[in-house]
Design a protein around this motif. Structure first.
Motif, PDB file in Angstrom:
ATOM      1  N   LEU A   1       2.260   4.203   3.884  1.00  0.00           N
ATOM      2  CA  LEU A   1       2.125   2.936   3.156  1.00  0.00           C
ATOM      3  C   LEU A   1       1.698   1.820   4.103  1.00  0.00           C
ATOM      4  O   LEU A   1       0.830   1.001   3.763  1.00  0.00           O
ATOM      5  CB  LEU A   1       3.441   2.582   2.471  1.00  0.00           C
ATOM      6  CG  LEU A   1       3.386   1.444   1.446  1.00  0.00           C
ATOM      7  CD1 LEU A   1       2.614   1.866   0.210  1.00  0.00           C
ATOM      8  CD2 LEU A   1       4.795   1.006   1.067  1.00  0.00           C
TER       9      LEU A   1
ATOM     10  N   LEU B   1       2.521   5.737  -3.377  1.00  0.00           N
ATOM     11  CA  LEU B   1       3.604   5.249  -4.241  1.00  0.00           C
ATOM     12  C   LEU B   1       4.093   6.344  -5.186  1.00  0.00           C
ATOM     13  O   LEU B   1       5.294   6.446  -5.467  1.00  0.00           O
ATOM     14  CB  LEU B   1       3.124   4.036  -5.044  1.00  0.00           C
ATOM     15  CG  LEU B   1       2.821   2.762  -4.241  1.00  0.00           C
ATOM     16  CD1 LEU B   1       2.344   1.656  -5.173  1.00  0.00           C
ATOM     17  CD2 LEU B   1       4.038   2.292  -3.455  1.00  0.00           C
TER      18      LEU B   1
ATOM     19  N   HIS C   1      11.537   0.545  -3.515  1.00  0.00           N
ATOM     20  CA  HIS C   1      10.351   1.197  -4.062  1.00  0.00           C
ATOM     21  C   HIS C   1       9.867   0.494  -5.326  1.00  0.00           C
ATOM     22  O   HIS C   1       8.661   0.300  -5.512  1.00  0.00           O
ATOM     23  CB  HIS C   1      10.658   2.661  -4.374  1.00  0.00           C
ATOM     24  CG  HIS C   1      11.034   3.473  -3.171  1.00  0.00           C
ATOM     25  ND1 HIS C   1      10.135   3.825  -2.205  1.00  0.00           N
ATOM     26  CD2 HIS C   1      12.214   3.980  -2.781  1.00  0.00           C
ATOM     27  CE1 HIS C   1      10.740   4.539  -1.270  1.00  0.00           C
ATOM     28  NE2 HIS C   1      12.012   4.637  -1.601  1.00  0.00           N
TER      29      HIS C   1
ATOM     30  N   MET D   1       6.215  -1.321  -5.886  1.00  0.00           N
ATOM     31  CA  MET D   1       5.317  -0.873  -6.951  1.00  0.00           C
ATOM     32  C   MET D   1       4.950  -2.012  -7.893  1.00  0.00           C
ATOM     33  O   MET D   1       3.799  -2.131  -8.333  1.00  0.00           O
ATOM     34  CB  MET D   1       5.970   0.277  -7.724  1.00  0.00           C
ATOM     35  CG  MET D   1       6.039   1.567  -6.921  1.00  0.00           C
ATOM     36  SD  MET D   1       7.068   2.815  -7.689  1.00  0.00           S
ATOM     37  CE  MET D   1       7.232   3.982  -6.343  1.00  0.00           C
TER      38      MET D   1
ATOM     39  N   SER E   1       2.440  -4.316  -6.096  1.00  0.00           N
ATOM     40  CA  SER E   1       1.146  -3.669  -5.882  1.00  0.00           C
ATOM     41  C   SER E   1       0.371  -3.519  -7.179  1.00  0.00           C
ATOM     42  O   SER E   1      -0.783  -3.960  -7.282  1.00  0.00           O
ATOM     43  CB  SER E   1       1.338  -2.290  -5.236  1.00  0.00           C
ATOM     44  OG  SER E   1       1.964  -2.406  -3.984  1.00  0.00           O
TER      45      SER E   1
ATOM     46  N   ASN F   1       5.529  -5.769   1.741  1.00  0.00           N
ATOM     47  CA  ASN F   1       6.061  -4.403   1.767  1.00  0.00           C
ATOM     48  C   ASN F   1       6.966  -4.118   2.966  1.00  0.00           C
ATOM     49  O   ASN F   1       8.091  -3.626   2.791  1.00  0.00           O
ATOM     50  CB  ASN F   1       4.914  -3.394   1.712  1.00  0.00           C
ATOM     51  CG  ASN F   1       4.242  -3.356   0.351  1.00  0.00           C
ATOM     52  OD1 ASN F   1       4.741  -3.941  -0.611  1.00  0.00           O
ATOM     53  ND2 ASN F   1       3.110  -2.698   0.259  1.00  0.00           N
TER      54      ASN F   1
END
Length: 320
Positions: A68, A117, A246, A250, A253, A290
């Motif tokens: 990532l 992801l 997480h 997500m 993004s 992130n």
């Protein structure tokens, strides 16, 4: 007359205008651009450094964090340096090859980012719903192979985009009102029929990303169901905390990417400078946030990072 203005080989140079309507503020706008970019590089390289150096972090979950981080570094680096060239040095020219290369890297890495992801969601599903089988199924080697599959998938689906763009005929207007070579902005300059290109560039990303998002939602749906069945409150909170980071990543993004794409295609009523600023936030905010999100939410990574920072700031600490 229109036919005589077309060029079969395409222009040798495009002109990136930066943020139209805000040219006088480019120097000021460059400050948050540069700041976000530096923070992004520091955060993501810190994750890569700590995970690489610390043997106890050589686990599938942290290998995914490194993947990532690499995608975040590449996405922001594909866009921000050229934008700063425009803001600081007024270097607006970019070759056709450079423009298509930037487009290819930006969209390829975005699709790899989505694949990472998805693998992360599967990793959390196995860790929480199938803990006894986790270590046998999700090994570092298998994670690396899944990452390679994501890379190959992205290249195969994105490669036709610059190839189709390079075959379009262009008129006299080679000015792109943007800070980077967004593929739809390039297609709008063509005087030829862009139906096939527009169809491909709309259907493929939404199909691929749509499948990824569907599988991610399904994974987290199963995770939430499993968590709700845990009787221990402490275990319940621990399981949820492992997924919180997480979910935040997500949301930032996919939400920013979806909003940017939809406004570029259908947001004719949105002022151009507003759209361009939002499109740049897509490549600035997630890469910056992130590593911060994972640094705060992942205790093991947070502790190891703190130890390395303490060692660097206190040269004599190792003597004790």
């Amino acid at each position: 007359m229109a036919a005589s203005n077309k060029t079969s080989t395409g222009p040798s140079m495009f002109i990136l205008m930066g943020i139209p309507g805000l040219e006088t503020a480019h120097a000021w706008i460059s400050i948050p651009f540069a700041t976000f970019y530096v923070i992004s590089l520091l955060g993501n390289f810190t994750v890569l450094f700590v995970v690489t150096k610390e043997q106890t972090l050589h686990k599938p979950m942290y290998l995914l964090l490194c993947m990532l981080a690499l995608t975040d570094i590449t996405i922001s680096t594909a866009v921000v340096p050229k934008a700063l060239d425009i803001f600081w040095l007024n270097l607006k020219g970019i070759t056709m090859a450079g423009c298509l290369t930037q487009t290819f890297f930006l969209h390829t890495v975005s699709m790899i980012h989505s694949a990472v992801l998805l693998i992360m969601a599967f990793d959390r599903y196995m860790a929480i719903c199938k803990p006894l089988r986790y270590t046998t199924i999700l090994t570092n080697t298998r994670i690396a192979k899944l990452g390679l599959v994501g890379l190959i998938r992205a290249i195969l689906f994105v490669l036709p985009t610059p190839l189709l763009l390079s075959r379009l005929p262009f008129c006299d207007n080679y000015i792109i009102p943007h800070t980077y070579c967004e593929h739809i902005a390039i297609a709008k300059l063509s005087c030829g029929d862009t139906t096939m290109y527009r169809t491909y560039s709309l259907v493929i990303p939404f199909m691929v990303i749509g499948i990824d998002v569907t599988l991610i939602v399904l994974s987290y749906g199963l995770i939430i169901r499993a968590v709700l069945r845990i009787s221990s409150k402490e275990s319940h909170q621990k399981a949820l905390s492992t997924c919180t980071a997480h979910i935040w990543v997500m949301l930032t993004s996919y939400a920013s990417s979806l909003f940017s794409n939809l406004t570029h295609r259908y947001g004719q009523d949105i002022a151009p400078h507003v759209h361009i600023i939002l499109a740049n936030l897509y490549v600035l905010l997630p890469p910056m946030l992130n590593p911060i999100i994972y640094g705060v939410k992942t205790k093991e990574l947070r502790d190891k990072t703190g130890q390395y920072i303490y060692r660097m700031c206190s040269p004599g600490a190792n003597d004790f």
